[in-house]
Design an enzyme around this catalytic site. Structure first.
Site, PDB file in Angstrom:
ATOM      1  N   GLU A   1      -7.443  -5.862   5.011  1.00  0.00           N
ATOM      2  CA  GLU A   1      -7.340  -5.483   3.598  1.00  0.00           C
ATOM      3  C   GLU A   1      -6.125  -6.123   2.931  1.00  0.00           C
ATOM      4  O   GLU A   1      -6.169  -6.482   1.761  1.00  0.00           O
ATOM      5  CB  GLU A   1      -7.281  -3.947   3.482  1.00  0.00           C
ATOM      6  CG  GLU A   1      -8.637  -3.306   3.752  1.00  0.00           C
ATOM      7  CD  GLU A   1      -8.563  -1.868   4.218  1.00  0.00           C
ATOM      8  OE1 GLU A   1      -8.043  -1.634   5.334  1.00  0.00           O
ATOM      9  OE2 GLU A   1      -9.020  -0.988   3.487  1.00  0.00           O
TER      10      GLU A   1
ATOM     11  N   ASN B   1       0.876  -1.165   0.000  1.00  0.00           N
ATOM     12  CA  ASN B   1       0.000   0.000   0.000  1.00  0.00           C
ATOM     13  C   ASN B   1       0.919   1.222   0.000  1.00  0.00           C
ATOM     14  O   ASN B   1       1.503   1.566   1.026  1.00  0.00           O
ATOM     15  CB  ASN B   1      -0.875  -0.048   1.261  1.00  0.00           C
ATOM     16  CG  ASN B   1      -1.847   1.103   1.337  1.00  0.00           C
ATOM     17  OD1 ASN B   1      -1.817   2.028   0.524  1.00  0.00           O
ATOM     18  ND2 ASN B   1      -2.709   1.065   2.327  1.00  0.00           N
TER      19      ASN B   1
ATOM     20  N   ARG C   1      -2.512  -1.863  -3.525  1.00  0.00           N
ATOM     21  CA  ARG C   1      -3.761  -1.182  -3.243  1.00  0.00           C
ATOM     22  C   ARG C   1      -3.825   0.070  -4.128  1.00  0.00           C
ATOM     23  O   ARG C   1      -2.909   0.893  -4.117  1.00  0.00           O
ATOM     24  CB  ARG C   1      -3.818  -0.767  -1.781  1.00  0.00           C
ATOM     25  CG  ARG C   1      -5.041   0.063  -1.498  1.00  0.00           C
ATOM     26  CD  ARG C   1      -5.030   0.615  -0.109  1.00  0.00           C
ATOM     27  NE  ARG C   1      -6.235   1.398   0.092  1.00  0.00           N
ATOM     28  CZ  ARG C   1      -6.278   2.524   0.794  1.00  0.00           C
ATOM     29  NH1 ARG C   1      -5.200   2.996   1.355  1.00  0.00           N
ATOM     30  NH2 ARG C   1      -7.405   3.182   0.934  1.00  0.00           N
TER      31      ARG C   1
ATOM     32  N   HIS D   1     -12.964   2.184   0.492  1.00  0.00           N
ATOM     33  CA  HIS D   1     -12.853   1.093   1.485  1.00  0.00           C
ATOM     34  C   HIS D   1     -13.452  -0.205   0.966  1.00  0.00           C
ATOM     35  O   HIS D   1     -13.843  -1.083   1.757  1.00  0.00           O
ATOM     36  CB  HIS D   1     -13.602   1.429   2.796  1.00  0.00           C
ATOM     37  CG  HIS D   1     -13.068   2.600   3.551  1.00  0.00           C
ATOM     38  ND1 HIS D   1     -13.888   3.511   4.179  1.00  0.00           N
ATOM     39  CD2 HIS D   1     -11.806   3.008   3.793  1.00  0.00           C
ATOM     40  CE1 HIS D   1     -13.164   4.419   4.787  1.00  0.00           C
ATOM     41  NE2 HIS D   1     -11.890   4.153   4.557  1.00  0.00           N
TER      42      HIS D   1
ATOM     43  N   ARG E   1     -12.690  14.753   8.372  1.00  0.00           N
ATOM     44  CA  ARG E   1     -13.508  15.081   7.187  1.00  0.00           C
ATOM     45  C   ARG E   1     -14.960  15.331   7.589  1.00  0.00           C
ATOM     46  O   ARG E   1     -15.475  14.671   8.492  1.00  0.00           O
ATOM     47  CB  ARG E   1     -13.468  13.926   6.177  1.00  0.00           C
ATOM     48  CG  ARG E   1     -12.131  13.808   5.474  1.00  0.00           C
ATOM     49  CD  ARG E   1     -12.084  12.573   4.610  1.00  0.00           C
ATOM     50  NE  ARG E   1     -11.010  11.708   5.043  1.00  0.00           N
ATOM     51  CZ  ARG E   1     -10.853  10.444   4.640  1.00  0.00           C
ATOM     52  NH1 ARG E   1     -11.715   9.901   3.792  1.00  0.00           N
ATOM     53  NH2 ARG E   1      -9.850   9.728   5.072  1.00  0.00           N
TER      54      ARG E   1
END
Ligand code: ADP
Length: 391
Positions: free
Chosen positions: A379, A7, A88, A177, A236
């Site tokens: 993940e 990643n 990723r 996600h 956010r």
């Protein structure tokens, strides 16, 4: 077969290596501050964590160092043992509804889609090119955060804007996600012992999103064109009235960049609490009676509950609610507040069972109309599985 899952961020590179198909985790770690002063890396092997300081100028050097560590730690003897590298990639746009083997065309598409993920896609490309040059014998695979959401029906992914904008400017909901929602929904189906299920998966970490998953297929998700849609997050804002942007530009001399920066980095839990984006600090503030923290947590939970209620109706019921990621796995109070607010749907929390962190567990009572589970996400394993399957 050895598979590396990576990643790449603009200045970081996270990695894990698996023995497949056994899914044994051999080594993991992260390179940080790549291309900056004081770069370093940490590796975890055999339950031990090692930190090393080293000047790492670019991602290629990070890969080279990684390969040296793999050999020094006897994870691989020969680099040819690494058959695949899974990367990723945040944005796959409308091009990819599943993971793919990377060739020049895929790289071109990832580059083209940088307009939708300006921080992430270019970093993924750098990681891919570094991997290609340092491990030439391995097959490189792109695993997109968006691909699991490509099954959403058109009425769910379109915004009520002129169709021209969707067609020409590619403005639509892509979600994010996806790898995590796919992993936890598949695991949930395994636990339930069937695939014809209606699931609401809550990935609530620093970034947060909720998906409605029917029969293993995503039908709706809370993130949008970008990952700043839907829920309130650490920093956010999530869903807001879009006109706030032009209001600030027209009346307060703010630039689009300034507003975007505030909405991404200074809003959410941090913006409301004025204390922190980390829910541990918010919990601490609440225990000391800090009213801004209390308000931030109330707003945070409310938005999650709203999405669960929305997706419950959209799915026509729900066979299980799944909590995952940083808060989903670890924040006992956040899970409790969410489940308490769902009492009207017949949800009954098992407060004792809920007192856990980072463990797969049923956290509702047998009499609860909808069971809720904690399922730690993975993940990296999902990336490794997709890579192995494509090879
Ligand atoms: P990212 O979106 O960066 O991958 P994570 O899924 O790792 O984020 O989630 C990180 C967040 O999880 C932290 O900012 C914090 O709010 C929350 N978190 C982590 N551990 C705990 C804990 N023990 N209790 C409460 N919240 C936690």
């Amino acid at each position: 077969m050895k598979i590396l899952s990576v990643n790449a961020g603009s200045s970081s590179l996270k990695f894990q290596m698996f023995e497949m198909p056994e899914e044994t985790r051999l080594i993991s770690g992260v390179f940080e501050r790549i291309g900056m002063e004081n770069s370093f890396y940490t590796i975890k092997i055999n339950g031990e964590k090692i930190k090393k300081e080293k000047e790492i100028k670019n991602h290629k050097e990070a890969f080279t160092t990684l390969l040296e560590e793999l050999q020094e730690n006897n994870v691989v003897k020969d680099l040819n043992e690494i058959k695949g590298v899974g990367h990723r990639v945040v944005q796959g746009g409308e091009y990819y509804n599943k993971s793919v083997v990377i060739d020049n065309e895929v790289k071109e598409k990832i580059k083209e889609l940088s307009i939708l993920a300006p921080l992430h896609n270019p970093a993924a490309l750098i990681g891919i090119e570094a991997s290609e040059s340092v491990i030439p014998g391995a097959v490189n695979v792109a695993v997109f955060d968006t691909s699991f959401h490509q099954t959403m029906p058109i009425e769910n992914y379109l915004y009520a804007l002129p169709m021209k904008w969707a067609k020409e400017y590619k403005i639509r909901k892509y979600g994010a996600h996806g790898t995590s929602h796919k992993y936890v929904s598949a695991r949930m189906n395994e636990i339930l012992g069937r695939t014809n299920t209606k699931l609401i998966t809550c990935h609530i970490g620093n970034g947060a999103s909720i998906s409605a998953v029917k029969d293993g297929i995503c039908i709706n998700t809370s993130m949008g064109l970008t990952p700043n849609a839907g829920l309130m997050m650490g920093t956010r804002c999530g869903d807001i009235d879009a006109t706030i942007v032009t209001y600030l530009i027209n009346n307060y001399n703010m630039t689009a960049e300034e507003i975007e920066n505030v909405m991404n980095k200074e809003s959410g839990l941090l913006g409301i609490s004025g204390v922190s984006s980390d829910s541990r600090d918010i919990e601490d503030g609440i225990s000391k009676g800090n009213s801004s923290c209390i308000l931030a947590q109330k707003m945070y939970v409310k938005r999650i509950v709203e999405y669960i209620a929305k997706y419950y109706v959209e799915l026509g019921g729900c066979d299980a609610i799944v909590f995952t990621a940083g808060l989903g796995e670890n924040s006992i109070s956040t899970r409790r507040e969410i489940l308490d607010a769902l009492t009207v749907l017949g949800v009954k929390i098992d407060t004792e069972a809920n007192e856990v962190r980072g463990e797969e567990k049923l956290i509702t009572l047998p009499s609860s109309k909808i069971p809720a589970y904690i399922i730690p996400t993975d993940e990296e394993l999902m990336i490794s599985r997709d890579t192995y399957n494509l090879i």
